[in-house]
Design a protein around this motif. Structure first.
Motif, PDB file in Angstrom:
ATOM      1  N   ASP A 290      99.567  15.564  17.934  1.00  0.00           N
ATOM      2  CA  ASP A 290     100.327  16.063  16.788  1.00  0.00           C
ATOM      3  C   ASP A 290      99.347  16.581  15.742  1.00  0.00           C
ATOM      4  O   ASP A 290      98.349  15.929  15.436  1.00  0.00           O
ATOM      5  N   ARG A 291      99.622  17.748  15.180  1.00  0.00           N
ATOM      6  CA  ARG A 291      98.720  18.345  14.197  1.00  0.00           C
ATOM      7  C   ARG A 291      98.607  17.482  12.948  1.00  0.00           C
ATOM      8  O   ARG A 291      97.513  17.257  12.430  1.00  0.00           O
ATOM      9  N   LYS A 292      99.734  17.002  12.433  1.00  0.00           N
ATOM     10  CA  LYS A 292      99.703  16.168  11.232  1.00  0.00           C
ATOM     11  C   LYS A 292      98.878  14.908  11.489  1.00  0.00           C
ATOM     12  O   LYS A 292      98.063  14.491  10.660  1.00  0.00           O
ATOM     13  N   PHE A 293      99.080  14.306  12.629  1.00  0.00           N
ATOM     14  CA  PHE A 293      98.346  13.098  12.997  1.00  0.00           C
ATOM     15  C   PHE A 293      96.849  13.369  13.017  1.00  0.00           C
ATOM     16  O   PHE A 293      96.044  12.553  12.564  1.00  0.00           O
ATOM     17  N   ALA A 294      96.438  14.545  13.525  1.00  0.00           N
ATOM     18  CA  ALA A 294      95.019  14.898  13.581  1.00  0.00           C
ATOM     19  C   ALA A 294      94.422  15.008  12.181  1.00  0.00           C
ATOM     20  O   ALA A 294      93.294  14.552  11.930  1.00  0.00           O
ATOM     21  N   ILE A 295      95.165  15.607  11.248  1.00  0.00           N
ATOM     22  CA  ILE A 295      94.673  15.737   9.865  1.00  0.00           C
ATOM     23  C   ILE A 295      94.517  14.368   9.218  1.00  0.00           C
ATOM     24  O   ILE A 295      93.488  14.058   8.601  1.00  0.00           O
ATOM     25  N   VAL A 296      95.550  13.528   9.363  1.00  0.00           N
ATOM     26  CA  VAL A 296      95.522  12.211   8.732  1.00  0.00           C
ATOM     27  C   VAL A 296      94.406  11.354   9.309  1.00  0.00           C
ATOM     28  O   VAL A 296      93.678  10.677   8.572  1.00  0.00           O
ATOM     29  N   LEU A 297      94.234  11.391  10.630  1.00  0.00           N
ATOM     30  CA  LEU A 297      93.179  10.578  11.232  1.00  0.00           C
ATOM     31  C   LEU A 297      91.796  11.085  10.836  1.00  0.00           C
ATOM     32  O   LEU A 297      90.877  10.287  10.630  1.00  0.00           O
ATOM     33  N   ALA A 298      91.628  12.394  10.716  1.00  0.00           N
ATOM     34  CA  ALA A 298      90.347  12.938  10.255  1.00  0.00           C
ATOM     35  C   ALA A 298      90.020  12.394   8.868  1.00  0.00           C
ATOM     36  O   ALA A 298      88.880  11.987   8.594  1.00  0.00           O
ATOM     37  N   MET A 299      91.007  12.375   7.981  1.00  0.00           N
ATOM     38  CA  MET A 299      90.804  11.821   6.648  1.00  0.00           C
ATOM     39  C   MET A 299      90.430  10.347   6.726  1.00  0.00           C
ATOM     40  O   MET A 299      89.478   9.888   6.078  1.00  0.00           O
ATOM     41  N   ASP A 300      91.170   9.579   7.519  1.00  0.00           N
ATOM     42  CA  ASP A 300      90.920   8.142   7.620  1.00  0.00           C
ATOM     43  C   ASP A 300      89.522   7.856   8.159  1.00  0.00           C
ATOM     44  O   ASP A 300      88.838   6.939   7.693  1.00  0.00           O
ATOM     45  N   MET A 301      89.086   8.639   9.137  1.00  0.00           N
ATOM     46  CA  MET A 301      87.763   8.424   9.723  1.00  0.00           C
ATOM     47  C   MET A 301      86.664   8.731   8.719  1.00  0.00           C
ATOM     48  O   MET A 301      85.671   7.998   8.612  1.00  0.00           O
TER      49      MET A 301
END
Length: 526
Positions: free
Chosen positions: A309-320
């Motif tokens: 999921d694109r949104k999931f990728a953005i959020v996880l990038a931020m979290d990492m």
């Protein structure tokens, strides 16, 4: 697609929870019997709300103390367990300093372990006007939503087979770091500047970015650093500084946007915008490669996340990026100190590494990394002597008795294990730096794990990456980064430090370097 995948992951995590759940009927009966005879929650020792509020004000007993100093004071005043009341919407929290309670907490944490302490992030994401995070809060969340996201990301970040995907890009970043040291060090003294921590931070930031954003951002270059990358890095620094202030000290930010929260919120906005930009660029690259028929057999971590999921990728990038820079930098500074203060151990490590890879022209392979036991032992011992965080956070997964007191389900808990890492009863010769304590005993060698670690050592004492389902999601990335960095440093340089090291770290929840990092890097002669 995300919904379908996370449903599968949720079913898998449910099976895992059943298989690893030690709550047999006899254990449940034991808990129930203990509950009946335990002292009530209200009798837990600890300060009053007024004592906490006054203590952190100017002139108070906690004012300007590091978090570890506050913890030591709590332990001295109240013992191995105490209740710290919450202020201004913050939850009350039990602080425990006893390893037996750690084990009890982890064994009863349940299917979706709750880890509090991220309230500033959750508050920001809940109140963001565009509601972007409404159905995807990220790995800072708790409960079933966290379980779904974690089940989706585990196969991408926690599987050993994916290490090979980011081995090469991380080695390129590591080579840039080695070259940057040569550029920075004084040509006469071979010392790097006192602000060398910023370079270490650039290393860890770039390493995480190669995984989270599938791009090298260029911050280890001396010139032509991209403005977007510099801005993202600066905002991560602002985010982390304000996060610990908001999360660990009394604040009214939930009721009124304080100056600290405003800085935090603005930094979060800009981190979101920049991460979105990089993810969109990655999508364009992927689409071009697909159109040209030149897709790689192995997809990058970001490509795999985008498939979910694109949104999931953005959020996880931020979290990492938020969770993987300061912590890893602290670990690397601790490793530099360990190398500099223990030259004989540094030499043993160099011998092992050069025996496997004598030429600095060749990069490490995964097979090379698997056959360096002293390197891994050295890193473990460094993280014992110089821990990264003060402890681990959970909420009680069930009604449980801790240290003779009733603790209701949902109570916030902080397990302070950093003090135990230098306990002579747990780690004999605890003040000595001995990587050998993590190696198997060989032919009566007294410097080995069988002798230098208490045979009855509770496995919940040493947990630098946490435990169980909420173990650090980036553990494999950090392991590789630390191993590559130490191995490359040692095969290129003799590392020394010629200044006092008594007060090297300050503490919020995270230990942060608090001394001039004027390390001396002298080229190894072959």
């Amino acid at each position: 697609m995300l919904r379908a995948i996370v449903k599968q992951g949720l079913r898998a995590s449910s099976r895992l929870a059943v298989n690893r759940n030690p709550d047999t009927s006899s254990y449940v009966q034991q808990l129930e019997a203990e509950w009946e005879t335990a002292k009530p929650f209200s009798e837990l020792p600890g300060p009053t709300r007024w004592q906490i509020f006054r203590g952190f004000q100017k002139g108070g007993q906690y004012h300007q103390l590091g978090m570890d100093e506050v913890m030591r004071l709590y332990r001295k005043q109240f013992g191995d367990i105490c209740l710290i009341p919450g202020l201004f919407g913050m939850p009350s929290t039990i602080f425990t300093f006893n390893e037996a309670t750690f084990q009890r907490i982890y064994r009863t944490e349940g299917q979706w372990p709750v880890r509090e302490g991220a309230e500033p992030v959750l508050h920001y994401r809940k109140n963001r006007k565009d509601e972007f995070f409404k159905d995807c809060v990220g790995l800072f969340s708790n409960g079933p939503q966290w379980g779904k996201l974690r089940s989706a990301v585990n196969p991408v970040l926690m599987q050993h087979r994916n290490v090979a995907i980011y081995l090469k890009p991380m080695q390129r970043v590591n080579r840039q770091f080695i070259n940057r040291i040569r550029e920075l060090r004084d040509k006469d003294s071979a010392e790097v500047p006192a602000d060398f921590l910023s370079t270490v931070n650039h290393l860890t930031f770039e390493s995480v970015a190669t995984v989270a954003l599938d791009e090298e951002l260029g911050l280890l270059r001396e010139v032509n650093q991209p403005p977007g990358a510099r801005k993202l890095f600066k905002n991560i620094e602002v985010f982390m500084d304000s996060f610990f202030i908001l999360g660990m000290k009394p604040s009214i930010y939930k009721y009124f946007p304080t100056p600290t929260y405003k800085r935090f919120s603005q930094a979060s906005d800009e981190i979101f915008d920049t991460c979105s930009m990089y993810v969109n660029k990655a999508i364009e690259r992927i689409e071009r490669k697909t159109a040209q028929g030149s897709t790689k057999d192995e997809k990058s971590v970001l490509e795999q996340l985008l498939q979910i999921d694109r949104k999931f990728a953005i959020v996880l990038a931020m979290d990492m990026l938020m969770g993987g820079v300061d912590t890893t930098s602290t670990a690397i500074v601790g490793l530099l100190l360990s190398l500099a203060k223990n030259p004989e151990k540094q030499q043993i490590l160099r011998k092992e590494i050069l025996g496997k890879l004598p030429s600095t022209d060749r990069d490490f392979s995964l097979e090379d990394m698997k056959s360096l036991p002293y390197l891994r032992a050295f890193i473990k011992e460094s993280m014992r002597v110089y821990p990264v965080i003060i402890g681990n956070v959970r909420s009680a997964g069930t009604d449980v008795v801790l240290y003779g007191y009733r603790v209701p389900k949902g109570t916030h808990l902080l397990m302070v294990n950093s003090f135990l890492l230098k306990d002579e009863h747990l780690f004999p010769r605890a003040e000595e730096f001995l990587p050998e304590r993590w190696l198997r005993q060989k032919d009566g060698n007294e410097d080995s794990a069988n002798v230098l670690i208490n045979n009855s050592l509770n496995p919940f004492v040493y947990l630098p990456f946490g435990f169980g389902p909420r173990m650090c999601v980036g553990k494999r990335i950090v392991d590789l980064e630390l191993e590559l960095t130490v191995a490359n440093l040692v095969r290129n340089f003799h590392i020394e430090y010629d200044y006092p090291t008594e007060t090297t770290f300050k503490t919020t929840f995270l230990y942060k370097p608090n001394f001039p990092l004027k390390f001396k890097f002298t080229d190894v002669k072959y």
